[in-house]
Design a protein around this motif. Sequence first.
Motif, short mmCIF file in Angstrom:
data_model
loop_
_atom_site.label_atom_id
_atom_site.label_comp_id
_atom_site.label_asym_id
_atom_site.label_seq_id
_atom_site.Cartn_x
_atom_site.Cartn_y
_atom_site.Cartn_z
N GLY A 93 -9.74 -16.86 19.95
CA GLY A 93 -10.73 -16.19 19.12
C GLY A 93 -10.62 -14.69 19.28
O GLY A 93 -9.77 -14.19 20.02
N PRO A 94 -11.49 -13.96 18.58
CA PRO A 94 -11.41 -12.50 18.59
C PRO A 94 -11.73 -11.94 19.96
O PRO A 94 -12.49 -12.53 20.72
CB PRO A 94 -12.48 -12.09 17.57
CG PRO A 94 -13.36 -13.28 17.40
CD PRO A 94 -12.58 -14.48 17.74
N ALA A 95 -11.12 -10.80 20.27
CA ALA A 95 -11.42 -10.11 21.52
C ALA A 95 -12.91 -9.79 21.54
O ALA A 95 -13.49 -9.48 20.51
CB ALA A 95 -10.60 -8.83 21.59
N ARG A 96 -13.52 -9.90 22.72
CA ARG A 96 -14.94 -9.62 22.80
C ARG A 96 -15.15 -8.32 23.56
O ARG A 96 -14.48 -8.08 24.54
CB ARG A 96 -15.69 -10.76 23.49
CG ARG A 96 -15.41 -12.10 22.85
CD ARG A 96 -16.56 -13.04 23.05
NE ARG A 96 -17.46 -13.03 21.91
CZ ARG A 96 -18.78 -13.09 22.00
NH1 ARG A 96 -19.38 -13.09 23.16
NH2 ARG A 96 -19.52 -13.12 20.93
N PRO A 97 -16.06 -7.47 23.20
CA PRO A 97 -16.84 -7.59 21.98
C PRO A 97 -15.98 -7.28 20.77
O PRO A 97 -15.14 -6.39 20.84
CB PRO A 97 -17.93 -6.52 22.17
CG PRO A 97 -17.32 -5.49 23.06
CD PRO A 97 -16.34 -6.23 23.93
N PRO A 98 -16.17 -8.01 19.67
CA PRO A 98 -15.34 -7.74 18.50
C PRO A 98 -15.62 -6.33 17.98
O PRO A 98 -16.76 -5.90 17.94
CB PRO A 98 -15.79 -8.80 17.49
CG PRO A 98 -17.08 -9.34 17.99
CD PRO A 98 -17.23 -8.97 19.44
N SER A 99 -14.58 -5.65 17.65
CA SER A 99 -14.73 -4.28 17.16
C SER A 99 -15.43 -4.28 15.80
O SER A 99 -15.21 -5.17 14.98
CB SER A 99 -13.36 -3.64 17.05
OG SER A 99 -13.37 -2.65 16.08
N ASN A 100 -16.27 -3.28 15.59
CA ASN A 100 -16.95 -3.16 14.30
C ASN A 100 -15.99 -2.75 13.20
O ASN A 100 -16.15 -3.10 12.05
CB ASN A 100 -18.07 -2.12 14.39
CG ASN A 100 -19.38 -2.77 14.76
OD1 ASN A 100 -19.45 -4.00 14.88
ND2 ASN A 100 -20.39 -1.98 14.95
N MET A 101 -15.01 -1.98 13.61
CA MET A 101 -14.04 -1.47 12.65
C MET A 101 -13.04 -2.57 12.36
O MET A 101 -12.54 -3.20 13.28
CB MET A 101 -13.34 -0.27 13.31
CG MET A 101 -12.65 0.64 12.35
SD MET A 101 -13.83 1.51 11.32
CE MET A 101 -12.70 2.52 10.40
N ASP A 102 -12.74 -2.83 11.10
CA ASP A 102 -11.75 -3.86 10.83
C ASP A 102 -10.35 -3.28 10.94
O ASP A 102 -10.16 -2.08 11.11
CB ASP A 102 -12.02 -4.55 9.49
CG ASP A 102 -11.91 -3.59 8.36
OD1 ASP A 102 -10.87 -2.95 8.22
OD2 ASP A 102 -12.88 -3.48 7.56
N ARG A 103 -9.36 -4.17 10.88
CA ARG A 103 -7.99 -3.77 11.16
C ARG A 103 -7.05 -3.99 9.98
O ARG A 103 -5.87 -4.23 10.14
CB ARG A 103 -7.49 -4.54 12.40
CG ARG A 103 -8.24 -4.11 13.63
CD ARG A 103 -8.09 -5.07 14.76
NE ARG A 103 -8.63 -4.46 15.97
CZ ARG A 103 -7.94 -3.64 16.76
NH1 ARG A 103 -6.69 -3.34 16.49
NH2 ARG A 103 -8.49 -3.13 17.82
N PHE A 104 -7.61 -3.91 8.80
CA PHE A 104 -6.79 -4.05 7.60
C PHE A 104 -5.90 -2.82 7.40
O PHE A 104 -6.22 -1.73 7.88
CB PHE A 104 -7.66 -4.20 6.35
CG PHE A 104 -8.40 -5.50 6.28
CD1 PHE A 104 -7.71 -6.69 6.12
CD2 PHE A 104 -9.78 -5.54 6.36
CE1 PHE A 104 -8.39 -7.90 6.05
CE2 PHE A 104 -10.46 -6.74 6.29
CZ PHE A 104 -9.77 -7.93 6.13
N GLU A 105 -4.83 -3.04 6.67
CA GLU A 105 -4.05 -1.90 6.20
C GLU A 105 -4.94 -1.19 5.19
O GLU A 105 -5.52 -1.82 4.31
CB GLU A 105 -2.78 -2.41 5.50
CG GLU A 105 -1.92 -1.29 4.99
CD GLU A 105 -0.62 -1.80 4.36
OE1 GLU A 105 -0.61 -2.92 3.83
OE2 GLU A 105 0.36 -1.05 4.40
N LEU B 298 0.79 -1.23 0.00
CA LEU B 298 0.00 0.00 0.00
C LEU B 298 0.82 1.29 0.00
O LEU B 298 0.53 2.20 -0.79
CB LEU B 298 -1.01 -0.03 1.16
CG LEU B 298 -2.13 1.01 1.07
CD1 LEU B 298 -2.91 0.90 -0.23
CD2 LEU B 298 -3.09 0.89 2.25
N PRO B 299 1.84 1.40 0.86
CA PRO B 299 2.61 2.65 0.83
C PRO B 299 3.20 2.93 -0.55
O PRO B 299 3.27 4.09 -0.98
CB PRO B 299 3.74 2.39 1.85
CG PRO B 299 3.19 1.35 2.76
CD PRO B 299 2.30 0.49 1.91
N LYS B 300 3.58 1.87 -1.27
CA LYS B 300 4.13 2.07 -2.62
C LYS B 300 3.05 2.54 -3.58
O LYS B 300 3.29 3.41 -4.43
CB LYS B 300 4.76 0.76 -3.13
CG LYS B 300 6.01 0.36 -2.38
CD LYS B 300 6.56 -0.94 -2.93
CE LYS B 300 7.64 -1.50 -2.01
NZ LYS B 300 7.82 -2.94 -2.17
#
Length: 390
Positions: free
Chosen positions: A250-262, A221-223
């Motif tokens: 498993g995912p931290a609860r409550p799972p965050s609505n916002m995803d953590r993608f680059e 992505l930076p490129k």
Amino acid sequence: LEPGPKAVMITLNGYACQRRTPLQHHNTVLTEALLVLAENAEFCEDEGRNIAFKRAVSVLKALPQAVRKMGDLQGLPCLGEHSQRVIKEILEDGKSREVETTLQSEQYQAMKSLTGIFGVGVKTADRWFREGLQQPSDVARSGQRLNHAQQAGLQYYNDLNTPVTKAEADVISRIVEGVVQEVLPGAEITLTGGFRRGKQTGHDVDFLISHPEEGREEGLLPKVVSLLETQGLLLYQKTTRNSYLETKEGPARPPSNMDRFERCFSIFKLERPRHSTSPEEPPQAACEESPRGEDSALEQLAGERQDWKAVRVDLVVTPVSQFAFALLGWTGSQLFERELRRWAGQEKNMSLSSHALFDNKRKQYLRASSEEEIFAHLGLEYIPPCERNA
Ligand code: DCP
Ligand code: MG
């Protein structure tokens, strides 16, 4: 009593992700009215009411015909007392007083204009409204402290509040495709969001970027962003790094609505077509006057028509192992996504995110390489993107 015309009772499932919701439907008068109330609830930070109205709207969108009388609503899910009252009034009088009053209220109008500024959420807009600001030009004059996103939001206010057309999205797709290929041959881009659901306009253009070989997408992505910047194609960008971590529990609860993608939130500088010489060129619709023309005194060079348009673009990078989840999570609609997660949690004891699906009972991740497999894991009938317009 003579029975009226034979009632055909429609049954619909309670979760939006169990229903087919097309883009075009038969109850726009009702849904537009209820959406005003949903939006107003959002402005008042009344999440419960906001969702209740949106669920009612999504049920009306899924009906195979127009609602003509209250009896047509019998047995339908998600239509609360308040929504029914509004529907009844519209069926009887052609309009709802509550909706009319809301549309005319100073607070609703101000919140609508202020949250229309990129980078401004309900909390900020509400604070500004309490300070007496009502529209973008007030904010510009007030000398408020603005972050970079908000500065760009003010500067390109008109363009960013003019719908992005499918033709424009296609032009941007070709630009992004070219740049991504130049940086990493073999990488793939996918148009998601509303356009993947068949919408002809949107508020932004959403892309997923991936590579068939896991791990090759790292550092991409930076490129891409830097190449876009070199070519003068970006008016604004903010890139955030990937912060997704998979743990055995498993995912931290409550799972965050916002995803953590680059990802990169950006504003593209899109050349407007000069002359439409071939039918393949984007239509001149892109050049129509902005519906909020009265604010043009703002930044967009007072009256001077630019030969480019500012367009919001989201670039999201996903490892191929998470691609199907990212695709499902970014195709929307927002309510459809919310309902998928609610279904997973409440009915299946699973946690769904744009990264993964976790079975909380068996304590294991359920892998998938297509959306179809995810629906199957969830015990849901597959719904294609064009029927996810809940
Ligand atoms: N999404 C989500 N949660 C977020 C961000 C996005 O669930 N925090 C999903 C649902 C959206 C999709 O990603 O449908 C794309 O987000 P948009 O806000 O761009 O929504 P649309 O593309 O559906 O609408 P528009 O046509 O207005 O762009
Ligand atoms: Mg979108």
